[in-house]
Design an enzyme around this catalytic site. Structure first.
Site, PDB file in Angstrom:
ATOM      1  N   ARG A   1      51.420  26.018  36.387  1.00 40.51           N
ATOM      2  CA  ARG A   1      51.057  25.434  35.186  1.00 40.51           C
ATOM      3  C   ARG A   1      49.121  25.345  34.948  1.00 40.51           C
ATOM      4  NH1 ARG A   1      55.516  22.939  37.186  1.00 40.51           N
ATOM      5  NH2 ARG A   1      54.656  23.392  38.856  1.00 40.51           N
ATOM      6  N   THR A   2      48.483  25.174  36.029  1.00 41.32           N
ATOM      7  CA  THR A   2      47.223  25.309  35.814  1.00 41.32           C
ATOM      8  C   THR A   2      46.776  26.389  35.347  1.00 41.32           C
ATOM      9  OG1 THR A   2      47.027  23.783  37.598  1.00 41.32           O
ATOM     10  CG2 THR A   2      45.034  24.639  36.794  1.00 41.32           C
TER      11      THR A   2
ATOM     12  N   LYS B   1      37.812  42.009  51.878  1.00 34.64           N
ATOM     13  CA  LYS B   1      36.855  42.853  52.782  1.00 34.64           C
ATOM     14  C   LYS B   1      35.774  41.966  53.262  1.00 34.64           C
ATOM     15  CE  LYS B   1      37.770  46.225  49.255  1.00 34.64           C
ATOM     16  NZ  LYS B   1      36.999  46.991  48.031  1.00 34.64           N
TER      17      LYS B   1
ATOM     18  N   ARG C   1      40.468  28.261  41.596  1.00 34.21           N
ATOM     19  CA  ARG C   1      41.203  27.429  42.493  1.00 34.21           C
ATOM     20  C   ARG C   1      40.944  27.760  44.022  1.00 34.21           C
ATOM     21  NH1 ARG C   1      47.306  25.286  41.694  1.00 34.21           N
ATOM     22  NH2 ARG C   1      46.150  23.913  40.489  1.00 34.21           N
TER      23      ARG C   1
ATOM     24  N   HIS D   1      41.035  17.787  41.428  1.00 32.73           N
ATOM     25  CA  HIS D   1      41.815  18.462  40.546  1.00 32.73           C
ATOM     26  C   HIS D   1      41.463  17.861  39.193  1.00 32.73           C
ATOM     27  CE1 HIS D   1      44.266  21.365  38.491  1.00 32.73           C
ATOM     28  NE2 HIS D   1      45.341  21.184  39.387  1.00 32.73           N
TER      29      HIS D   1
END
Ligand code: NCD
Length: 299
Positions: free
Chosen positions: A52-53, A82, A103, A131
């Site tokens: 969703r986000t 890396k 995120r 959030h």
């Protein structure tokens, strides 16, 4: 540069401004008649899974007239593999993009990114900490359904120790009057003390409970969350806080059930068709709310 890092950074005036705009976006499909971006580039940088986000941010940005670049599995497909630090990645990416939606599994990721970024950072979930854009969507949904943000008794339930959405929502609710929060969770998954201290300081009535029994008939909102298994490491936590139709039918007539989603078994599918169920509407509200947030960053 306007970052969105923590829920508590929003005040009531800013929240109403965002919600008024989000309401306009929600009521129309002709978005570009209201406001339009000018091909600003949004970079989705997701080091943790998302449905969703990420998709609602990208859709919101496209609907406003912006462009998208990004990677939805940055831990694997970016130079993190890396050995590049988050800071170095952000320094570089922020010279390619106008806003980065980030995120990450570190609790302080968004703040660290903002320190080195040349463009706006939006925290789309930082570890178990916050959030903020989810909690604005949550609050917008409460406002739409209950037509108020003061005088609310809410039960926030589930894995409150590891769930970041519960924490951000508690920060936002702390801005309003006559709020009572019942945190429902087994003791080992209860909300952390920093939230309790914040709520005490902001005169929010709060209690910790292990089941819904004593509050089911009283609350205006149940905000349910899932067990955050991926954050438990070797510990094996379980709970049984499942809401089924029989439980929900005991609730007050206009009360609502919310969930940031994804759900597991904590809300039975039979609840979906009950008038109290607000979680799919909540998920769809993330689009107009994120459009309003993106607009506010560029204007
Ligand atoms: C939440 C998250 O990522 O914190 N998901 C979401 O953005 N709606 C909730 C969760 O994963 O349980």
């Amino acid at each position: 540069v306007k970052h969105i890092l923590r829920a508590q950074d929003f005040d009531r005036d800013k929240i109403s401004e965002i919600f008024n705009l989000a309401q306009k976006y929600k009521n129309t499909k002709v978005y570009d008649k209201i406001f339009k971006l000018h091909k600003e580039i949004l970079c989705s940088l997701f080091y943790e899974p998302s449905t969703r986000t990420r998709l609602s941010f990208e859709s919101a940005h496209l609907k406003l007239g912006g462009n998208i670049i990004g990677t939805d599995n940055a831990g694997e497909f970016s130079s993190a593999v890396k050995g590049e630090t988050l800071e170095d990645s952000i320094k570089v990416i922020s010279s390619y993009a106008d806003v980065i939606v980030l995120r990450h599994s570190d609790n302080d990721a968004a703040e660290r990114a903002a320190k080195v970024s040349n463009c706006a950072i939006i925290n789309a979930g930082s570890g178990t900490a916050q959030h903020p854009t989810q909690s604005l969507t949550d609050l917008f949904t409460i406002h739409n359904r209950l037509e108020r943000l003061n005088d609310i008794h809410i039960a926030i339930a589930g894995d409150l120790k590891h769930g970041r959405t519960a924490r951000s929502l508690a920060y936002l609710l702390g801005k309003y009057d006559n709020i009572k929060i019942s945190f429902v969770a087994p003791n080992n998954l209860q909300i952390d003390n920093d939230i309790i201290e914040y709520l005490t300081k902001h005169n929010v009535t709060h209690e910790k409970l292990e089941s819904f029994d004593s509050v089911l008939t009283q609350v205006d909102v149940i905000y349910q969350t899932r067990l955050q298994r991926e954050r438990h490491g070797k510990e094996n936590h379980e709970f049984n806080l499942n809401l089924d139709a029989a439980k929900v039918s005991q609730m007050k007539e206009n009360s609502i059930i919310m969930h940031p989603l994804p759900r597991n078994t904590e809300i039975s599918v039979e609840v979906d068709s009950m008038p109290n169920a607000a979680y799919f509407e909540q998920a769809s509200n993330s689009l107009p709310v994120r459009m309003a947030l993106l607009w506010s960053i560029f204007n």
